[in-house]
Design an enzyme around this catalytic site. Structure first.
Site, PDB file in Angstrom:
ATOM      1  N   ASP A  90       0.828  -1.207   0.000  1.00 48.68           N
ATOM      2  CA  ASP A  90       0.000   0.000   0.000  1.00 48.68           C
ATOM      3  C   ASP A  90       0.866   1.262   0.000  1.00 48.68           C
ATOM      4  O   ASP A  90       1.960   1.261   0.564  1.00 48.68           O
ATOM      5  CB  ASP A  90      -0.908  -0.030   1.247  1.00 48.68           C
ATOM      6  CG  ASP A  90      -2.020   0.996   1.156  1.00 48.68           C
ATOM      7  OD1 ASP A  90      -2.295   1.495   0.043  1.00 48.68           O
ATOM      8  OD2 ASP A  90      -2.620   1.308   2.204  1.00 48.68           O
TER       9      ASP A  90
ATOM     10  N   HIS B  68       3.554   3.227  -8.793  1.00 47.57           N
ATOM     11  CA  HIS B  68       3.416   1.797  -9.087  1.00 47.57           C
ATOM     12  C   HIS B  68       4.714   1.250  -9.700  1.00 47.57           C
ATOM     13  O   HIS B  68       5.137   0.148  -9.400  1.00 47.57           O
ATOM     14  CB  HIS B  68       2.240   1.544 -10.038  1.00 47.57           C
ATOM     15  CG  HIS B  68       0.916   1.964  -9.463  1.00 47.57           C
ATOM     16  ND1 HIS B  68       0.530   1.634  -8.181  1.00 47.57           N
ATOM     17  CD2 HIS B  68      -0.121   2.670  -9.985  1.00 47.57           C
ATOM     18  CE1 HIS B  68      -0.676   2.127  -7.944  1.00 47.57           C
ATOM     19  NE2 HIS B  68      -1.094   2.771  -9.031  1.00 47.57           N
TER      20      HIS B  68
ATOM     21  N   LEU C  16      10.988 -20.844  -4.286  1.00 48.60           N
ATOM     22  CA  LEU C  16       9.962 -19.939  -3.745  1.00 48.60           C
ATOM     23  C   LEU C  16       8.722 -20.039  -4.615  1.00 48.60           C
ATOM     24  O   LEU C  16       8.825 -20.111  -5.842  1.00 48.60           O
ATOM     25  CB  LEU C  16      10.480 -18.481  -3.782  1.00 48.60           C
ATOM     26  CG  LEU C  16       9.466 -17.390  -3.444  1.00 48.60           C
ATOM     27  CD1 LEU C  16       9.185 -17.367  -1.928  1.00 48.60           C
ATOM     28  CD2 LEU C  16       9.958 -16.009  -3.882  1.00 48.60           C
TER      29      LEU C  16
HETATM   30  C1  FPP Z   1      -1.515   0.206  -3.546  1.00 49.57           C
HETATM   31  O1  FPP Z   1      -1.101   1.538  -3.604  1.00 49.57           O
HETATM   32  C2  FPP Z   1      -0.944  -0.581  -4.602  1.00 49.57           C
HETATM   33  C3  FPP Z   1      -1.640  -1.093  -5.667  1.00 49.57           C
HETATM   34  C4  FPP Z   1      -3.077  -0.871  -5.885  1.00 49.57           C
HETATM   35  C5  FPP Z   1      -0.982  -1.877  -6.712  1.00 49.57           C
HETATM   36  C6  FPP Z   1       0.231  -2.655  -6.341  1.00 49.57           C
HETATM   37  C7  FPP Z   1       1.081  -2.789  -7.551  1.00 49.57           C
HETATM   38  C8  FPP Z   1       2.428  -2.746  -7.593  1.00 49.57           C
HETATM   39  C9  FPP Z   1       3.283  -2.690  -6.404  1.00 49.57           C
HETATM   40  C10 FPP Z   1       3.197  -2.745  -8.865  1.00 49.57           C
HETATM   41  C11 FPP Z   1       2.969  -3.843  -9.816  1.00 49.57           C
HETATM   42  C12 FPP Z   1       2.911  -5.185  -9.233  1.00 49.57           C
HETATM   43  C13 FPP Z   1       3.713  -6.207  -9.572  1.00 49.57           C
HETATM   44  C14 FPP Z   1       3.470  -7.545  -9.002  1.00 49.57           C
HETATM   45  C15 FPP Z   1       4.838  -6.030 -10.478  1.00 49.57           C
HETATM   46  P1  FPP Z   1      -2.193   2.675  -3.800  1.00 49.57           P
HETATM   47  O2  FPP Z   1      -2.230   3.022  -5.235  1.00 49.57           O
HETATM   48  O3  FPP Z   1      -3.497   2.222  -3.238  1.00 49.57           O
HETATM   49  O4  FPP Z   1      -1.576   3.823  -2.936  1.00 49.57           O
HETATM   50  P2  FPP Z   1      -2.349   4.954  -2.139  1.00 49.57           P
HETATM   51  O5  FPP Z   1      -3.152   4.258  -1.075  1.00 49.57           O
HETATM   52  O6  FPP Z   1      -1.240   5.775  -1.578  1.00 49.57           O
HETATM   53  O7  FPP Z   1      -3.195   5.686  -3.112  1.00 49.57           O
END
Ligand code: FPP
Length: 236
Positions: free
Chosen positions: A16, A33, A127
């Site tokens: 997050d 991201h 893994l």
């Molecule tokens: C939450 O941050 C994260 C996500 C919704 C997406 C997670 C994706 C990645 C880490 C990158 C791609 C994944 C892989 C497996 C390569 P948020 O956007 O909700 O952050 P915020 O709460 O600060 O808005």
């Protein structure tokens, strides 16, 4: 495999804070991201070094479909790129890739890539990397209940035969041990519809840092915190 004492067998992560990380830097959310994908690489490597057997990452929730189309597109492209670039490493690092969630909702290209890599890495042992994509725990539980109800209605199963083991065998995580440690970044204290059945006894570690800042040392620290806790599974 390294032999450190009391290493969690399965770590699950709610990644997050990508959006807030980007906002703090005046960057578009997709840059958060993109930086988050780097953390995914580093955390995966660290799990292998520590001897963690399963790593489940909440990469896209069922609720994430409600985000703007442009952000969804950027996330799917990032995922495609990650999978394509990681393909060689999966072989080199002996990583088995699995995906859970409503995968039929993903773009065809992403789904095909996941299917191909899961098949190609099915025999890998170092893994198991589980990507939760278009995933929602309530949806997963309802789907298991529906499958059991259909079996019962067809006379293949007696309702009294349904117990926790039978139920768990109908979840998408069948065959995967429950997470021992659940990590959530960005300081939020929620489980957000992630692995609700499977985290019943998991130790929860909340880390203040945003996901793109979460690196090798942060995972090691979370594991240390896990090792310090007395795990009792409800007993004395
Ligand atoms: C939450 O941050 C994260 C996500 C919704 C997406 C997670 C994706 C990645 C880490 C990158 C791609 C994944 C892989 C497996 C390569 P948020 O956007 O909700 O952050 P915020 O709460 O600060 O808005």
């Amino acid at each position: 495999m390294p032999d450190f004492p009391d290493i969690p067998r399965h770590i699950a992560v709610i990644m997050d804070g990508n959006g807030r990380w980007a906002k703090e830097r005046g960057l578009p959310r997709r840059e958060g991201h993109r930086a988050g994908a780097e953390s995914v690489r580093e955390v995966t490597d660290t799990c292998i070094d520590l001897g963690v057997e399963y790593l489940t990452l909440y990469a896209f929730s069922s609720e994430n479909w409600n985000r703007p189309q442009a952000e969804i597109k950027a996330l799917m492209e990032l995922l495609d790129r990650f999978l394509s670039e990681k393909a060689k490493d999966l072989k080199k690092q002996d990583i088995r890739l699995l995906a859970i969630g409503q995968l039929d909702r993903l773009p065809e290209k992403t789904r095909k890539l996941l299917e191909r890599l899961s098949a190609e890495t099915a025999h890998h042992k170092a893994l198991t990397l589980v990507l939760a994509l278009s995933y929602g725990a309530r949806e997963e539980i309802v789907s298991a209940a529906r499958a059991l109800a259909a079996d019962a209605a067809a006379g293949r199963l007696k309702p009294e035969e349904i117990d926790c083991t039978v139920f768990a065998s109908r979840l998408q995580t069948a065959g995967i041990p429950d997470p021992d440690l659940l990590v959530r970044t960005s300081g939020e204290m929620r489980v957000s519809n992630f692995l609700l059945w499977q985290i019943s006894y998991a130790e929860i570690v909340i880390v203040k840092k945003f996901w793109p800042d979460f690196r090798r040392n942060d995972l090691t620290e979370a594991v240390n915190e896990y090792q310090r806790r007395h795990r009792r599974f409800g007993a004395l």
